[in-house]
Design a protein around this motif. Structure first.
Motif, short mmCIF file in Angstrom:
data_model
loop_
_atom_site.label_atom_id
_atom_site.label_comp_id
_atom_site.label_asym_id
_atom_site.label_seq_id
_atom_site.Cartn_x
_atom_site.Cartn_y
_atom_site.Cartn_z
N PRO A 642 103.06 2.85 -63.22
CA PRO A 642 101.96 3.72 -62.77
C PRO A 642 100.89 2.98 -61.98
CG PRO A 642 102.50 4.20 -65.04
CD PRO A 642 103.27 2.97 -64.67
N HIS A 643 100.74 1.69 -62.25
CA HIS A 643 99.74 0.90 -61.54
C HIS A 643 100.18 -0.56 -61.57
CE1 HIS A 643 95.87 -1.17 -60.75
NE2 HIS A 643 95.66 -0.10 -60.00
N LYS A 644 99.82 -1.29 -60.54
CA LYS A 644 100.25 -2.68 -60.44
C LYS A 644 99.80 -3.50 -61.64
CE LYS A 644 100.04 -6.77 -57.48
NZ LYS A 644 99.48 -7.37 -56.24
N SER A 645 98.59 -3.23 -62.14
CA SER A 645 98.10 -4.01 -63.27
C SER A 645 98.94 -3.76 -64.53
CB SER A 645 96.63 -3.69 -63.54
OG SER A 645 96.46 -2.32 -63.86
N ILE A 646 99.52 -2.57 -64.66
CA ILE A 646 100.40 -2.31 -65.80
C ILE A 646 101.68 -3.11 -65.65
CG2 ILE A 646 101.73 -0.50 -66.98
CD1 ILE A 646 99.52 1.45 -66.24
N GLN A 647 102.20 -3.20 -64.43
CA GLN A 647 103.36 -4.05 -64.18
C GLN A 647 103.03 -5.50 -64.52
OE1 GLN A 647 105.08 -3.74 -60.24
NE2 GLN A 647 106.10 -5.72 -60.40
#
Length: 995
Positions: A642-647
């Motif tokens: 959902p968002h790069k920071s979650i990756q």
């Protein structure tokens, strides 16, 4: 006789008018995603006119949105009885059958469409692809349930694996407006559907034979398409669907500018009118116009991005680099050339600060016609999602992302149109930091991204590019000037409004969170970042408490998402089943971030073939999303977070797992792929690793210390990592700095943490800090640290609030903790900006009291001239080490200023001063006082005025700097006058003289 016939028709006409009005009201409710109300209104319309076919198809569409597939099927069959060849009824019928998991029947229904007209063949292929995708996900569910029954740990608790994300993705794919512009094929006398009454301006005028739709939905979700959680870019699902607009959706002509313009508008109706209300709950969507939360946008003042500013202090001079900024009041200001000055804009911000959502708002304005600065300048607005690009050709991206599959426009025609209308085209390049590196570096392609950025092609076109900060230098290395704009997330009042929107079902809970943030400066600072604020809301709702460290916040966020879908598990079971999923997803996430071709944020499903059940569960919970989009004639299914920071968080979990498995060599191998070129882009990955493992933190700190590069930035990163690790012992691994810079609350927090743990204390270090009222507790902790006792310099840039009237008493108390004998090293520059708020009476008393403890400085930029005069009159008894006035029209105003006897350095830049003002300036600067620096850059003086000024300055024995740059005179003449009158000053740069 005709009169009698007219009278007889009046009741029928009245029923038609009432039914049509109810249809329009239902469409508006549908537009706002209020499907229940839409059904009610369509039903009322049918009570007026039973054979109004479009009301049946519209109601079927709303029923599908509500998951009432049986009711939708009944309406579709009624419509088909009235009009056997009604294509839209067949489309909605297929959707309902698919919703009931009757996949074979749905395919058969769709194939009936091609029997009506073969021109729909490509569209039907897209719908059948949706059915196949849903059926494939259903089979994944069955496989997960089989694994569950066999005791597979990774499948525990999975009862809808994969289905949730497919349903949401499909909902996005099939979201459209009601068929309010459908043209009836029957002669039953039902009302004909006309164009909406609102007409766009000429440059966006649709062809009369191609009626407009008024809304559709974003095809797929990432955090930044959301007014509340913002940051990650999206991959749109782009189909020119039969169920949208009139039955005949194909263009009747080809190859014209109007055709291209209309297809772009049609696409934006699909992709930019609504946004998901939550990054992991795509089934609920909200209107962008209704729920867009304004962002805090700050533009660098042209020419001041790397300004040199002299601060004259006791025994030494300090030069500071600092970008001066102005506030953009609205999205429209981005396109107002009087404000931004340039035709190219670099919009930068950290993870989740709202860049993509802002572009959704911009693109939406092309449909709703609410942005005159935008629409008044451009005929075409091209929104390109860089993360989705398959080749380094923006022309290819236009066809892949914007134009429909069956477009009759060819690339040669589109290129010809774009080349011929360069100055009337706006290019929105979304997410430069997320474009695959091998794509960006490719030397092939028409309108390559780097050629556009560096003004080698489309030089007359408007370009707005968004990125995280680490890619700014790449954009700015070109010769074409950019207006640099920073998105800082939300302003405090907008953050609070966001919280209320997300917790609207429990207003007390929302107010409790807002109150909690008021009492916690660190969390309050974090919450202005939209994605962080989203997580805070979700965690608060479930936990009733919040962690401060960012790693703990993401950890809680993951647990909350998992618990929400596995309510029957206790805490031990949650962790037992959650961590293997995070680890497996994190392995692929890490491979993407450290890909040798450059970081990747999208993945093929085949990359998860070693963990299919974890992928299915991850989709169901919301950790990852399946996204469908078109590339040419291909329909592709990819996986994204959902968002790069979650990756980055999941990747960090996997990386730390290697250490937990005693695989330190593998950990080091992965770490070696992070070097000077990408270390700042990997900040969150590294911080998450350190937050999860002290051992990882030690290895990462060792790795950073070995790097060459920007020493200040590397030391800042090391302090952030130390703080995130929570370790005291690791402080010894940091290089002992000679200069420390802090520009944010996070920087101050990490500095405070480091100073409490560094041994022995730092000596002769210079500290340069940006501080606001909410940072004073951290600033107090820093001042009380042992390292401050022997600090070489403590320079504080104190930013006055733009949200509430400033109260200086907390700052006074904070300064009071500094020992009197050490206060000479403490210098505070008070910054008063265009929107700063404070009461002059209390402020003057505070200044008078504080100057007994420190020598304050004052900076005023872009404020009204009368405000400057008022401030200087009220503060006439205050001593200022430095008075800095910039971009203020002071012509004719200095005569109202009282004498300034106690100023060390006076800096007047871009203040529109002329000869008459020199006389007034001389009168308020009495000779024999302690003036040591004067700058009058960007003024307009005659040679006689300069001579008079130099003659007066001979009466200041301590004067050691004079700035006369760009004052309208030949530099050689200025040099001669200064050398004759002030021979102790030598020119170090044009117009800059120093002792």
């Amino acid at each position: 006789m005709k009169a009698l016939e007219a009278d007889a028709n009046k009741p029928a006409e009245k029923r038609k008018a009432e039914a049509t009005a109810l249809k329009d009201q239902g469409n508006q409710a549908f537009k706002k995603s209020n499907y229940t109300r839409a059904v009610e209104l369509y039903t009322q319309g049918l009570e007026r006119l039973k054979d109004f076919v479009v009301l049946y198809t519209n109601r079927a569409q709303a029923y599908n949105k509500l998951g009432k597939f049986t009711e939708a099927m009944e309406d579709c069959r009624t419509a088909l009885q009235l009009e056997p060849n009604n294509v839209k009824a067949l489309v909605h019928l297929g959707k309902a059958q698919q919703g009931l998991k009757d996949y074979e029947v749905a395919v058969t229904t769709y194939k009936e469409i091609t029997k009506i007209d073969e021109k729909y063949e490509s569209k039907v292929a897209g719908y059948i692809a949706e059915v196949n995708l849903a059926e494939s996900a259903a089979k994944s569910d069955m496989e997960a349930e089989r694994l569950l029954s066999e005791g597979d740990v990774k499948a525990t608790g999975v009862h809808e694996i994969g289905l949730g994300d497919v349903t949401d993705s499909q909902a996005a794919l099939t979201q459209q407006l009601p068929d309010d512009q459908q043209t009836t094929q029957s002669g039953s006398g039902q009302p004909s559907q006309q164009e909406p009454t609102q007409q766009p301006p000429p440059q966006l005028q649709p062809r009369p034979d191609y009626p407009q739709r008024s809304e559709a939905i974003i095809g797929s979700i990432s955090g930044s398409q959301n007014p509340v959680i913002v940051g990650s870019n999206e991959v749109n699902i782009i189909y020119n669907k039969l169920s949208e607009g009139p039955e005949t959706t194909g263009l009747q002509e080809s190859g014209t500018f109007e055709d291209l313009q209309q297809e772009i508008i049609d696409n934006y109706e699909q992709t930019a009118t609504t946004i998901p209300a939550h990054p992991t709950l795509q089934s609920r969507n909200v209107g962008i116009e209704e729920f867009f939360i304004p962002l805090n946008l700050r533009k660098n003042i042209s020419g001041k991005t790397k300004s040199e500013r002299l601060v004259t202090l006791l025994k030494q001079n300090i030069f500071l680099d600092e970008a001066q900024k102005i506030i953009l009041k609205s999205v429209d200001d981005l396109f107002n050339q009087k404000i931004v000055k340039e035709i190219k804009i670099l919009l930068y911000g950290g993870a989740g600060t709202g860049k993509t959502t802002l572009l959704v708002k911009v693109v939406n304005s092309c449909i709703t016609l609410s942005s005159e600065p935008l629409l008044g300048r451009f005929d075409l607005v091209l929104w390109i999602k860089l993360r989705q690009m398959q080749s380094n050709s923006v022309l290819d991206a236009i066809f892949d992302q914007i134009l429909p599959i069956d477009t009759k426009l060819d690339k040669t025609t589109v290129q010809r149109i774009i080349d011929g209308k360069q100055s009337r085209i706006a290019l929105l390049l979304d997410g430069l930091d997320e474009i695959p590196s091998h794509v960006l570096q490719s030397k092939e392609g028409v309108y390559r991204v780097q050629d556009i950025l560096h003004s080698r092609v489309l030089t007359k076109s408007f370009v707005l590019v968004t990125t995280r900060p680490h890619m700014m230098e790449y954009v700015l290395e070109g010769s074409n000037p950019y207006a640099v704009v920073e998105t800082c997330g939300f302003r405090p009042q907008d953050r609070d409004q966001y919280i209320r929107l997300n917790l609207s079902d429990d207003s007390d809970m929302g107010e409790a969170l807002i109150s909690h943030l008021e009492d916690n400066a660190n969390l309050k600072e974090m919450a202005v970042i939209p994605i962080i604020s989203q997580m805070l809301c979700l965690v608060w709702k479930n936990e009733k408490s919040l962690p401060e460290r960012i790693t703990k916040l993401y950890e809680k966020f993951a647990v909350v998402l998992f618990k929400r879908c596995n309510k029957d598990m206790n805490d031990d079971q949650v962790m037992l089943n959650l961590m293997p999923i995070i680890d497996d997803l994190g392995r692929v996430a890490l491979q993407g971030l450290l890909d040798s071709r450059g970081e990747r944020l999208m993945f093929n499903e085949t990359e998860f073939q070693d963990c299919p059940s974890c992928l299915a569960e991850g989709c169901r919970v919301g950790f990852v999303l399946r996204e469908t989009f078109t590339s040419g004639l291909d329909v592709k299914v990819l996986v994204t977070f959902p968002h790069k920071s979650i990756q980055e968080y999941f990747a960090a979990c996997h990386l730390v797992k290697l250490l937990q498995q005693d695989d330190e060599n593998n950990f080091r191998h992965q770490l070696e792929q992070i070097g000077e070129g990408n270390v700042f882009a990997m900040e969150y990955l590294l911080r998450f690793c350190c937050g999860r493992s002290m051992q990882a933190a030690g290895l990462i700190l060792d790795h950073i210390q070995e790097m060459q590069g920007d020493e200040m930035k590397l030391q800042r990163l090391a302090r952030l990592i130390l703080c995130e690790s929570g370790s005291k012992e690791l402080a010894t691994k940091l290089v002992r700095p000679t200069r420390v810079e802090c520009e944010s609350n996070a920087d101050l927090k990490s500095l405070s943490y480091y100073l409490k743990r560094v041994t022995p204390p730092l000596k002769n270090t210079g500290f340069y800090m940006h501080v606001r009222k909410q940072d004073l507790n951290l600033f107090r902790e820093i001042l009380l640290s042992d390292s401050m006792e022997s600090a070489k310099m403590i320079f504080v840039h104190y930013m006055l609030s733009e949200e509430e009237k400033e109260d200086f008493s907390p700052l006074e108390k904070t300064i009071g903790v500094r020992k009197e004998e050490r206060r000479a090293q403490l210098h505070i520059m008070f910054y008063i900006g265009e929107k700063s708020l404070f009461d002059m009476g209390p402020a003057s008393h505070s200044f008078l009291r504080m100057q007994k403890k420190i020598m304050p400085s004052l900076s005023m930029i872009k404020v009204r001239p009368e405000e400057v005069v008022d401030v200087l009159q009220v503060l006439e008894e205050c001593r200022f080490n430095y008075l800095y006035l910039h971009s203020i029209n002071l012509h004719g105003q200095l005569r109202d200023v009282h004498i300034l006897p106690a100023i060390g350095t006076l800096h007047l830049e871009k203040c529109r001063l002329v000869d008459d003002d020199v006389k007034d300036l001389i009168s308020i600067l009495p000779a024999g006082r302690g003036l040591i620096g004067l700058t009058l850059d960007d003024s307009a003086f005659s040679l006689d005025a300069v001579r008079a000024l130099i003659g007066h300055l001979q009466g200041f024995p301590k004067l050691c700097r004079l700035g006369l740059h760009n004052i309208g005179l030949d530099a050689q003449l200025i040099r001669q006058v200064v050398s004759q009158g002030l021979p102790h000053l030598k020119e170090t740069a044009e117009g800059d003289f120093r002792a």
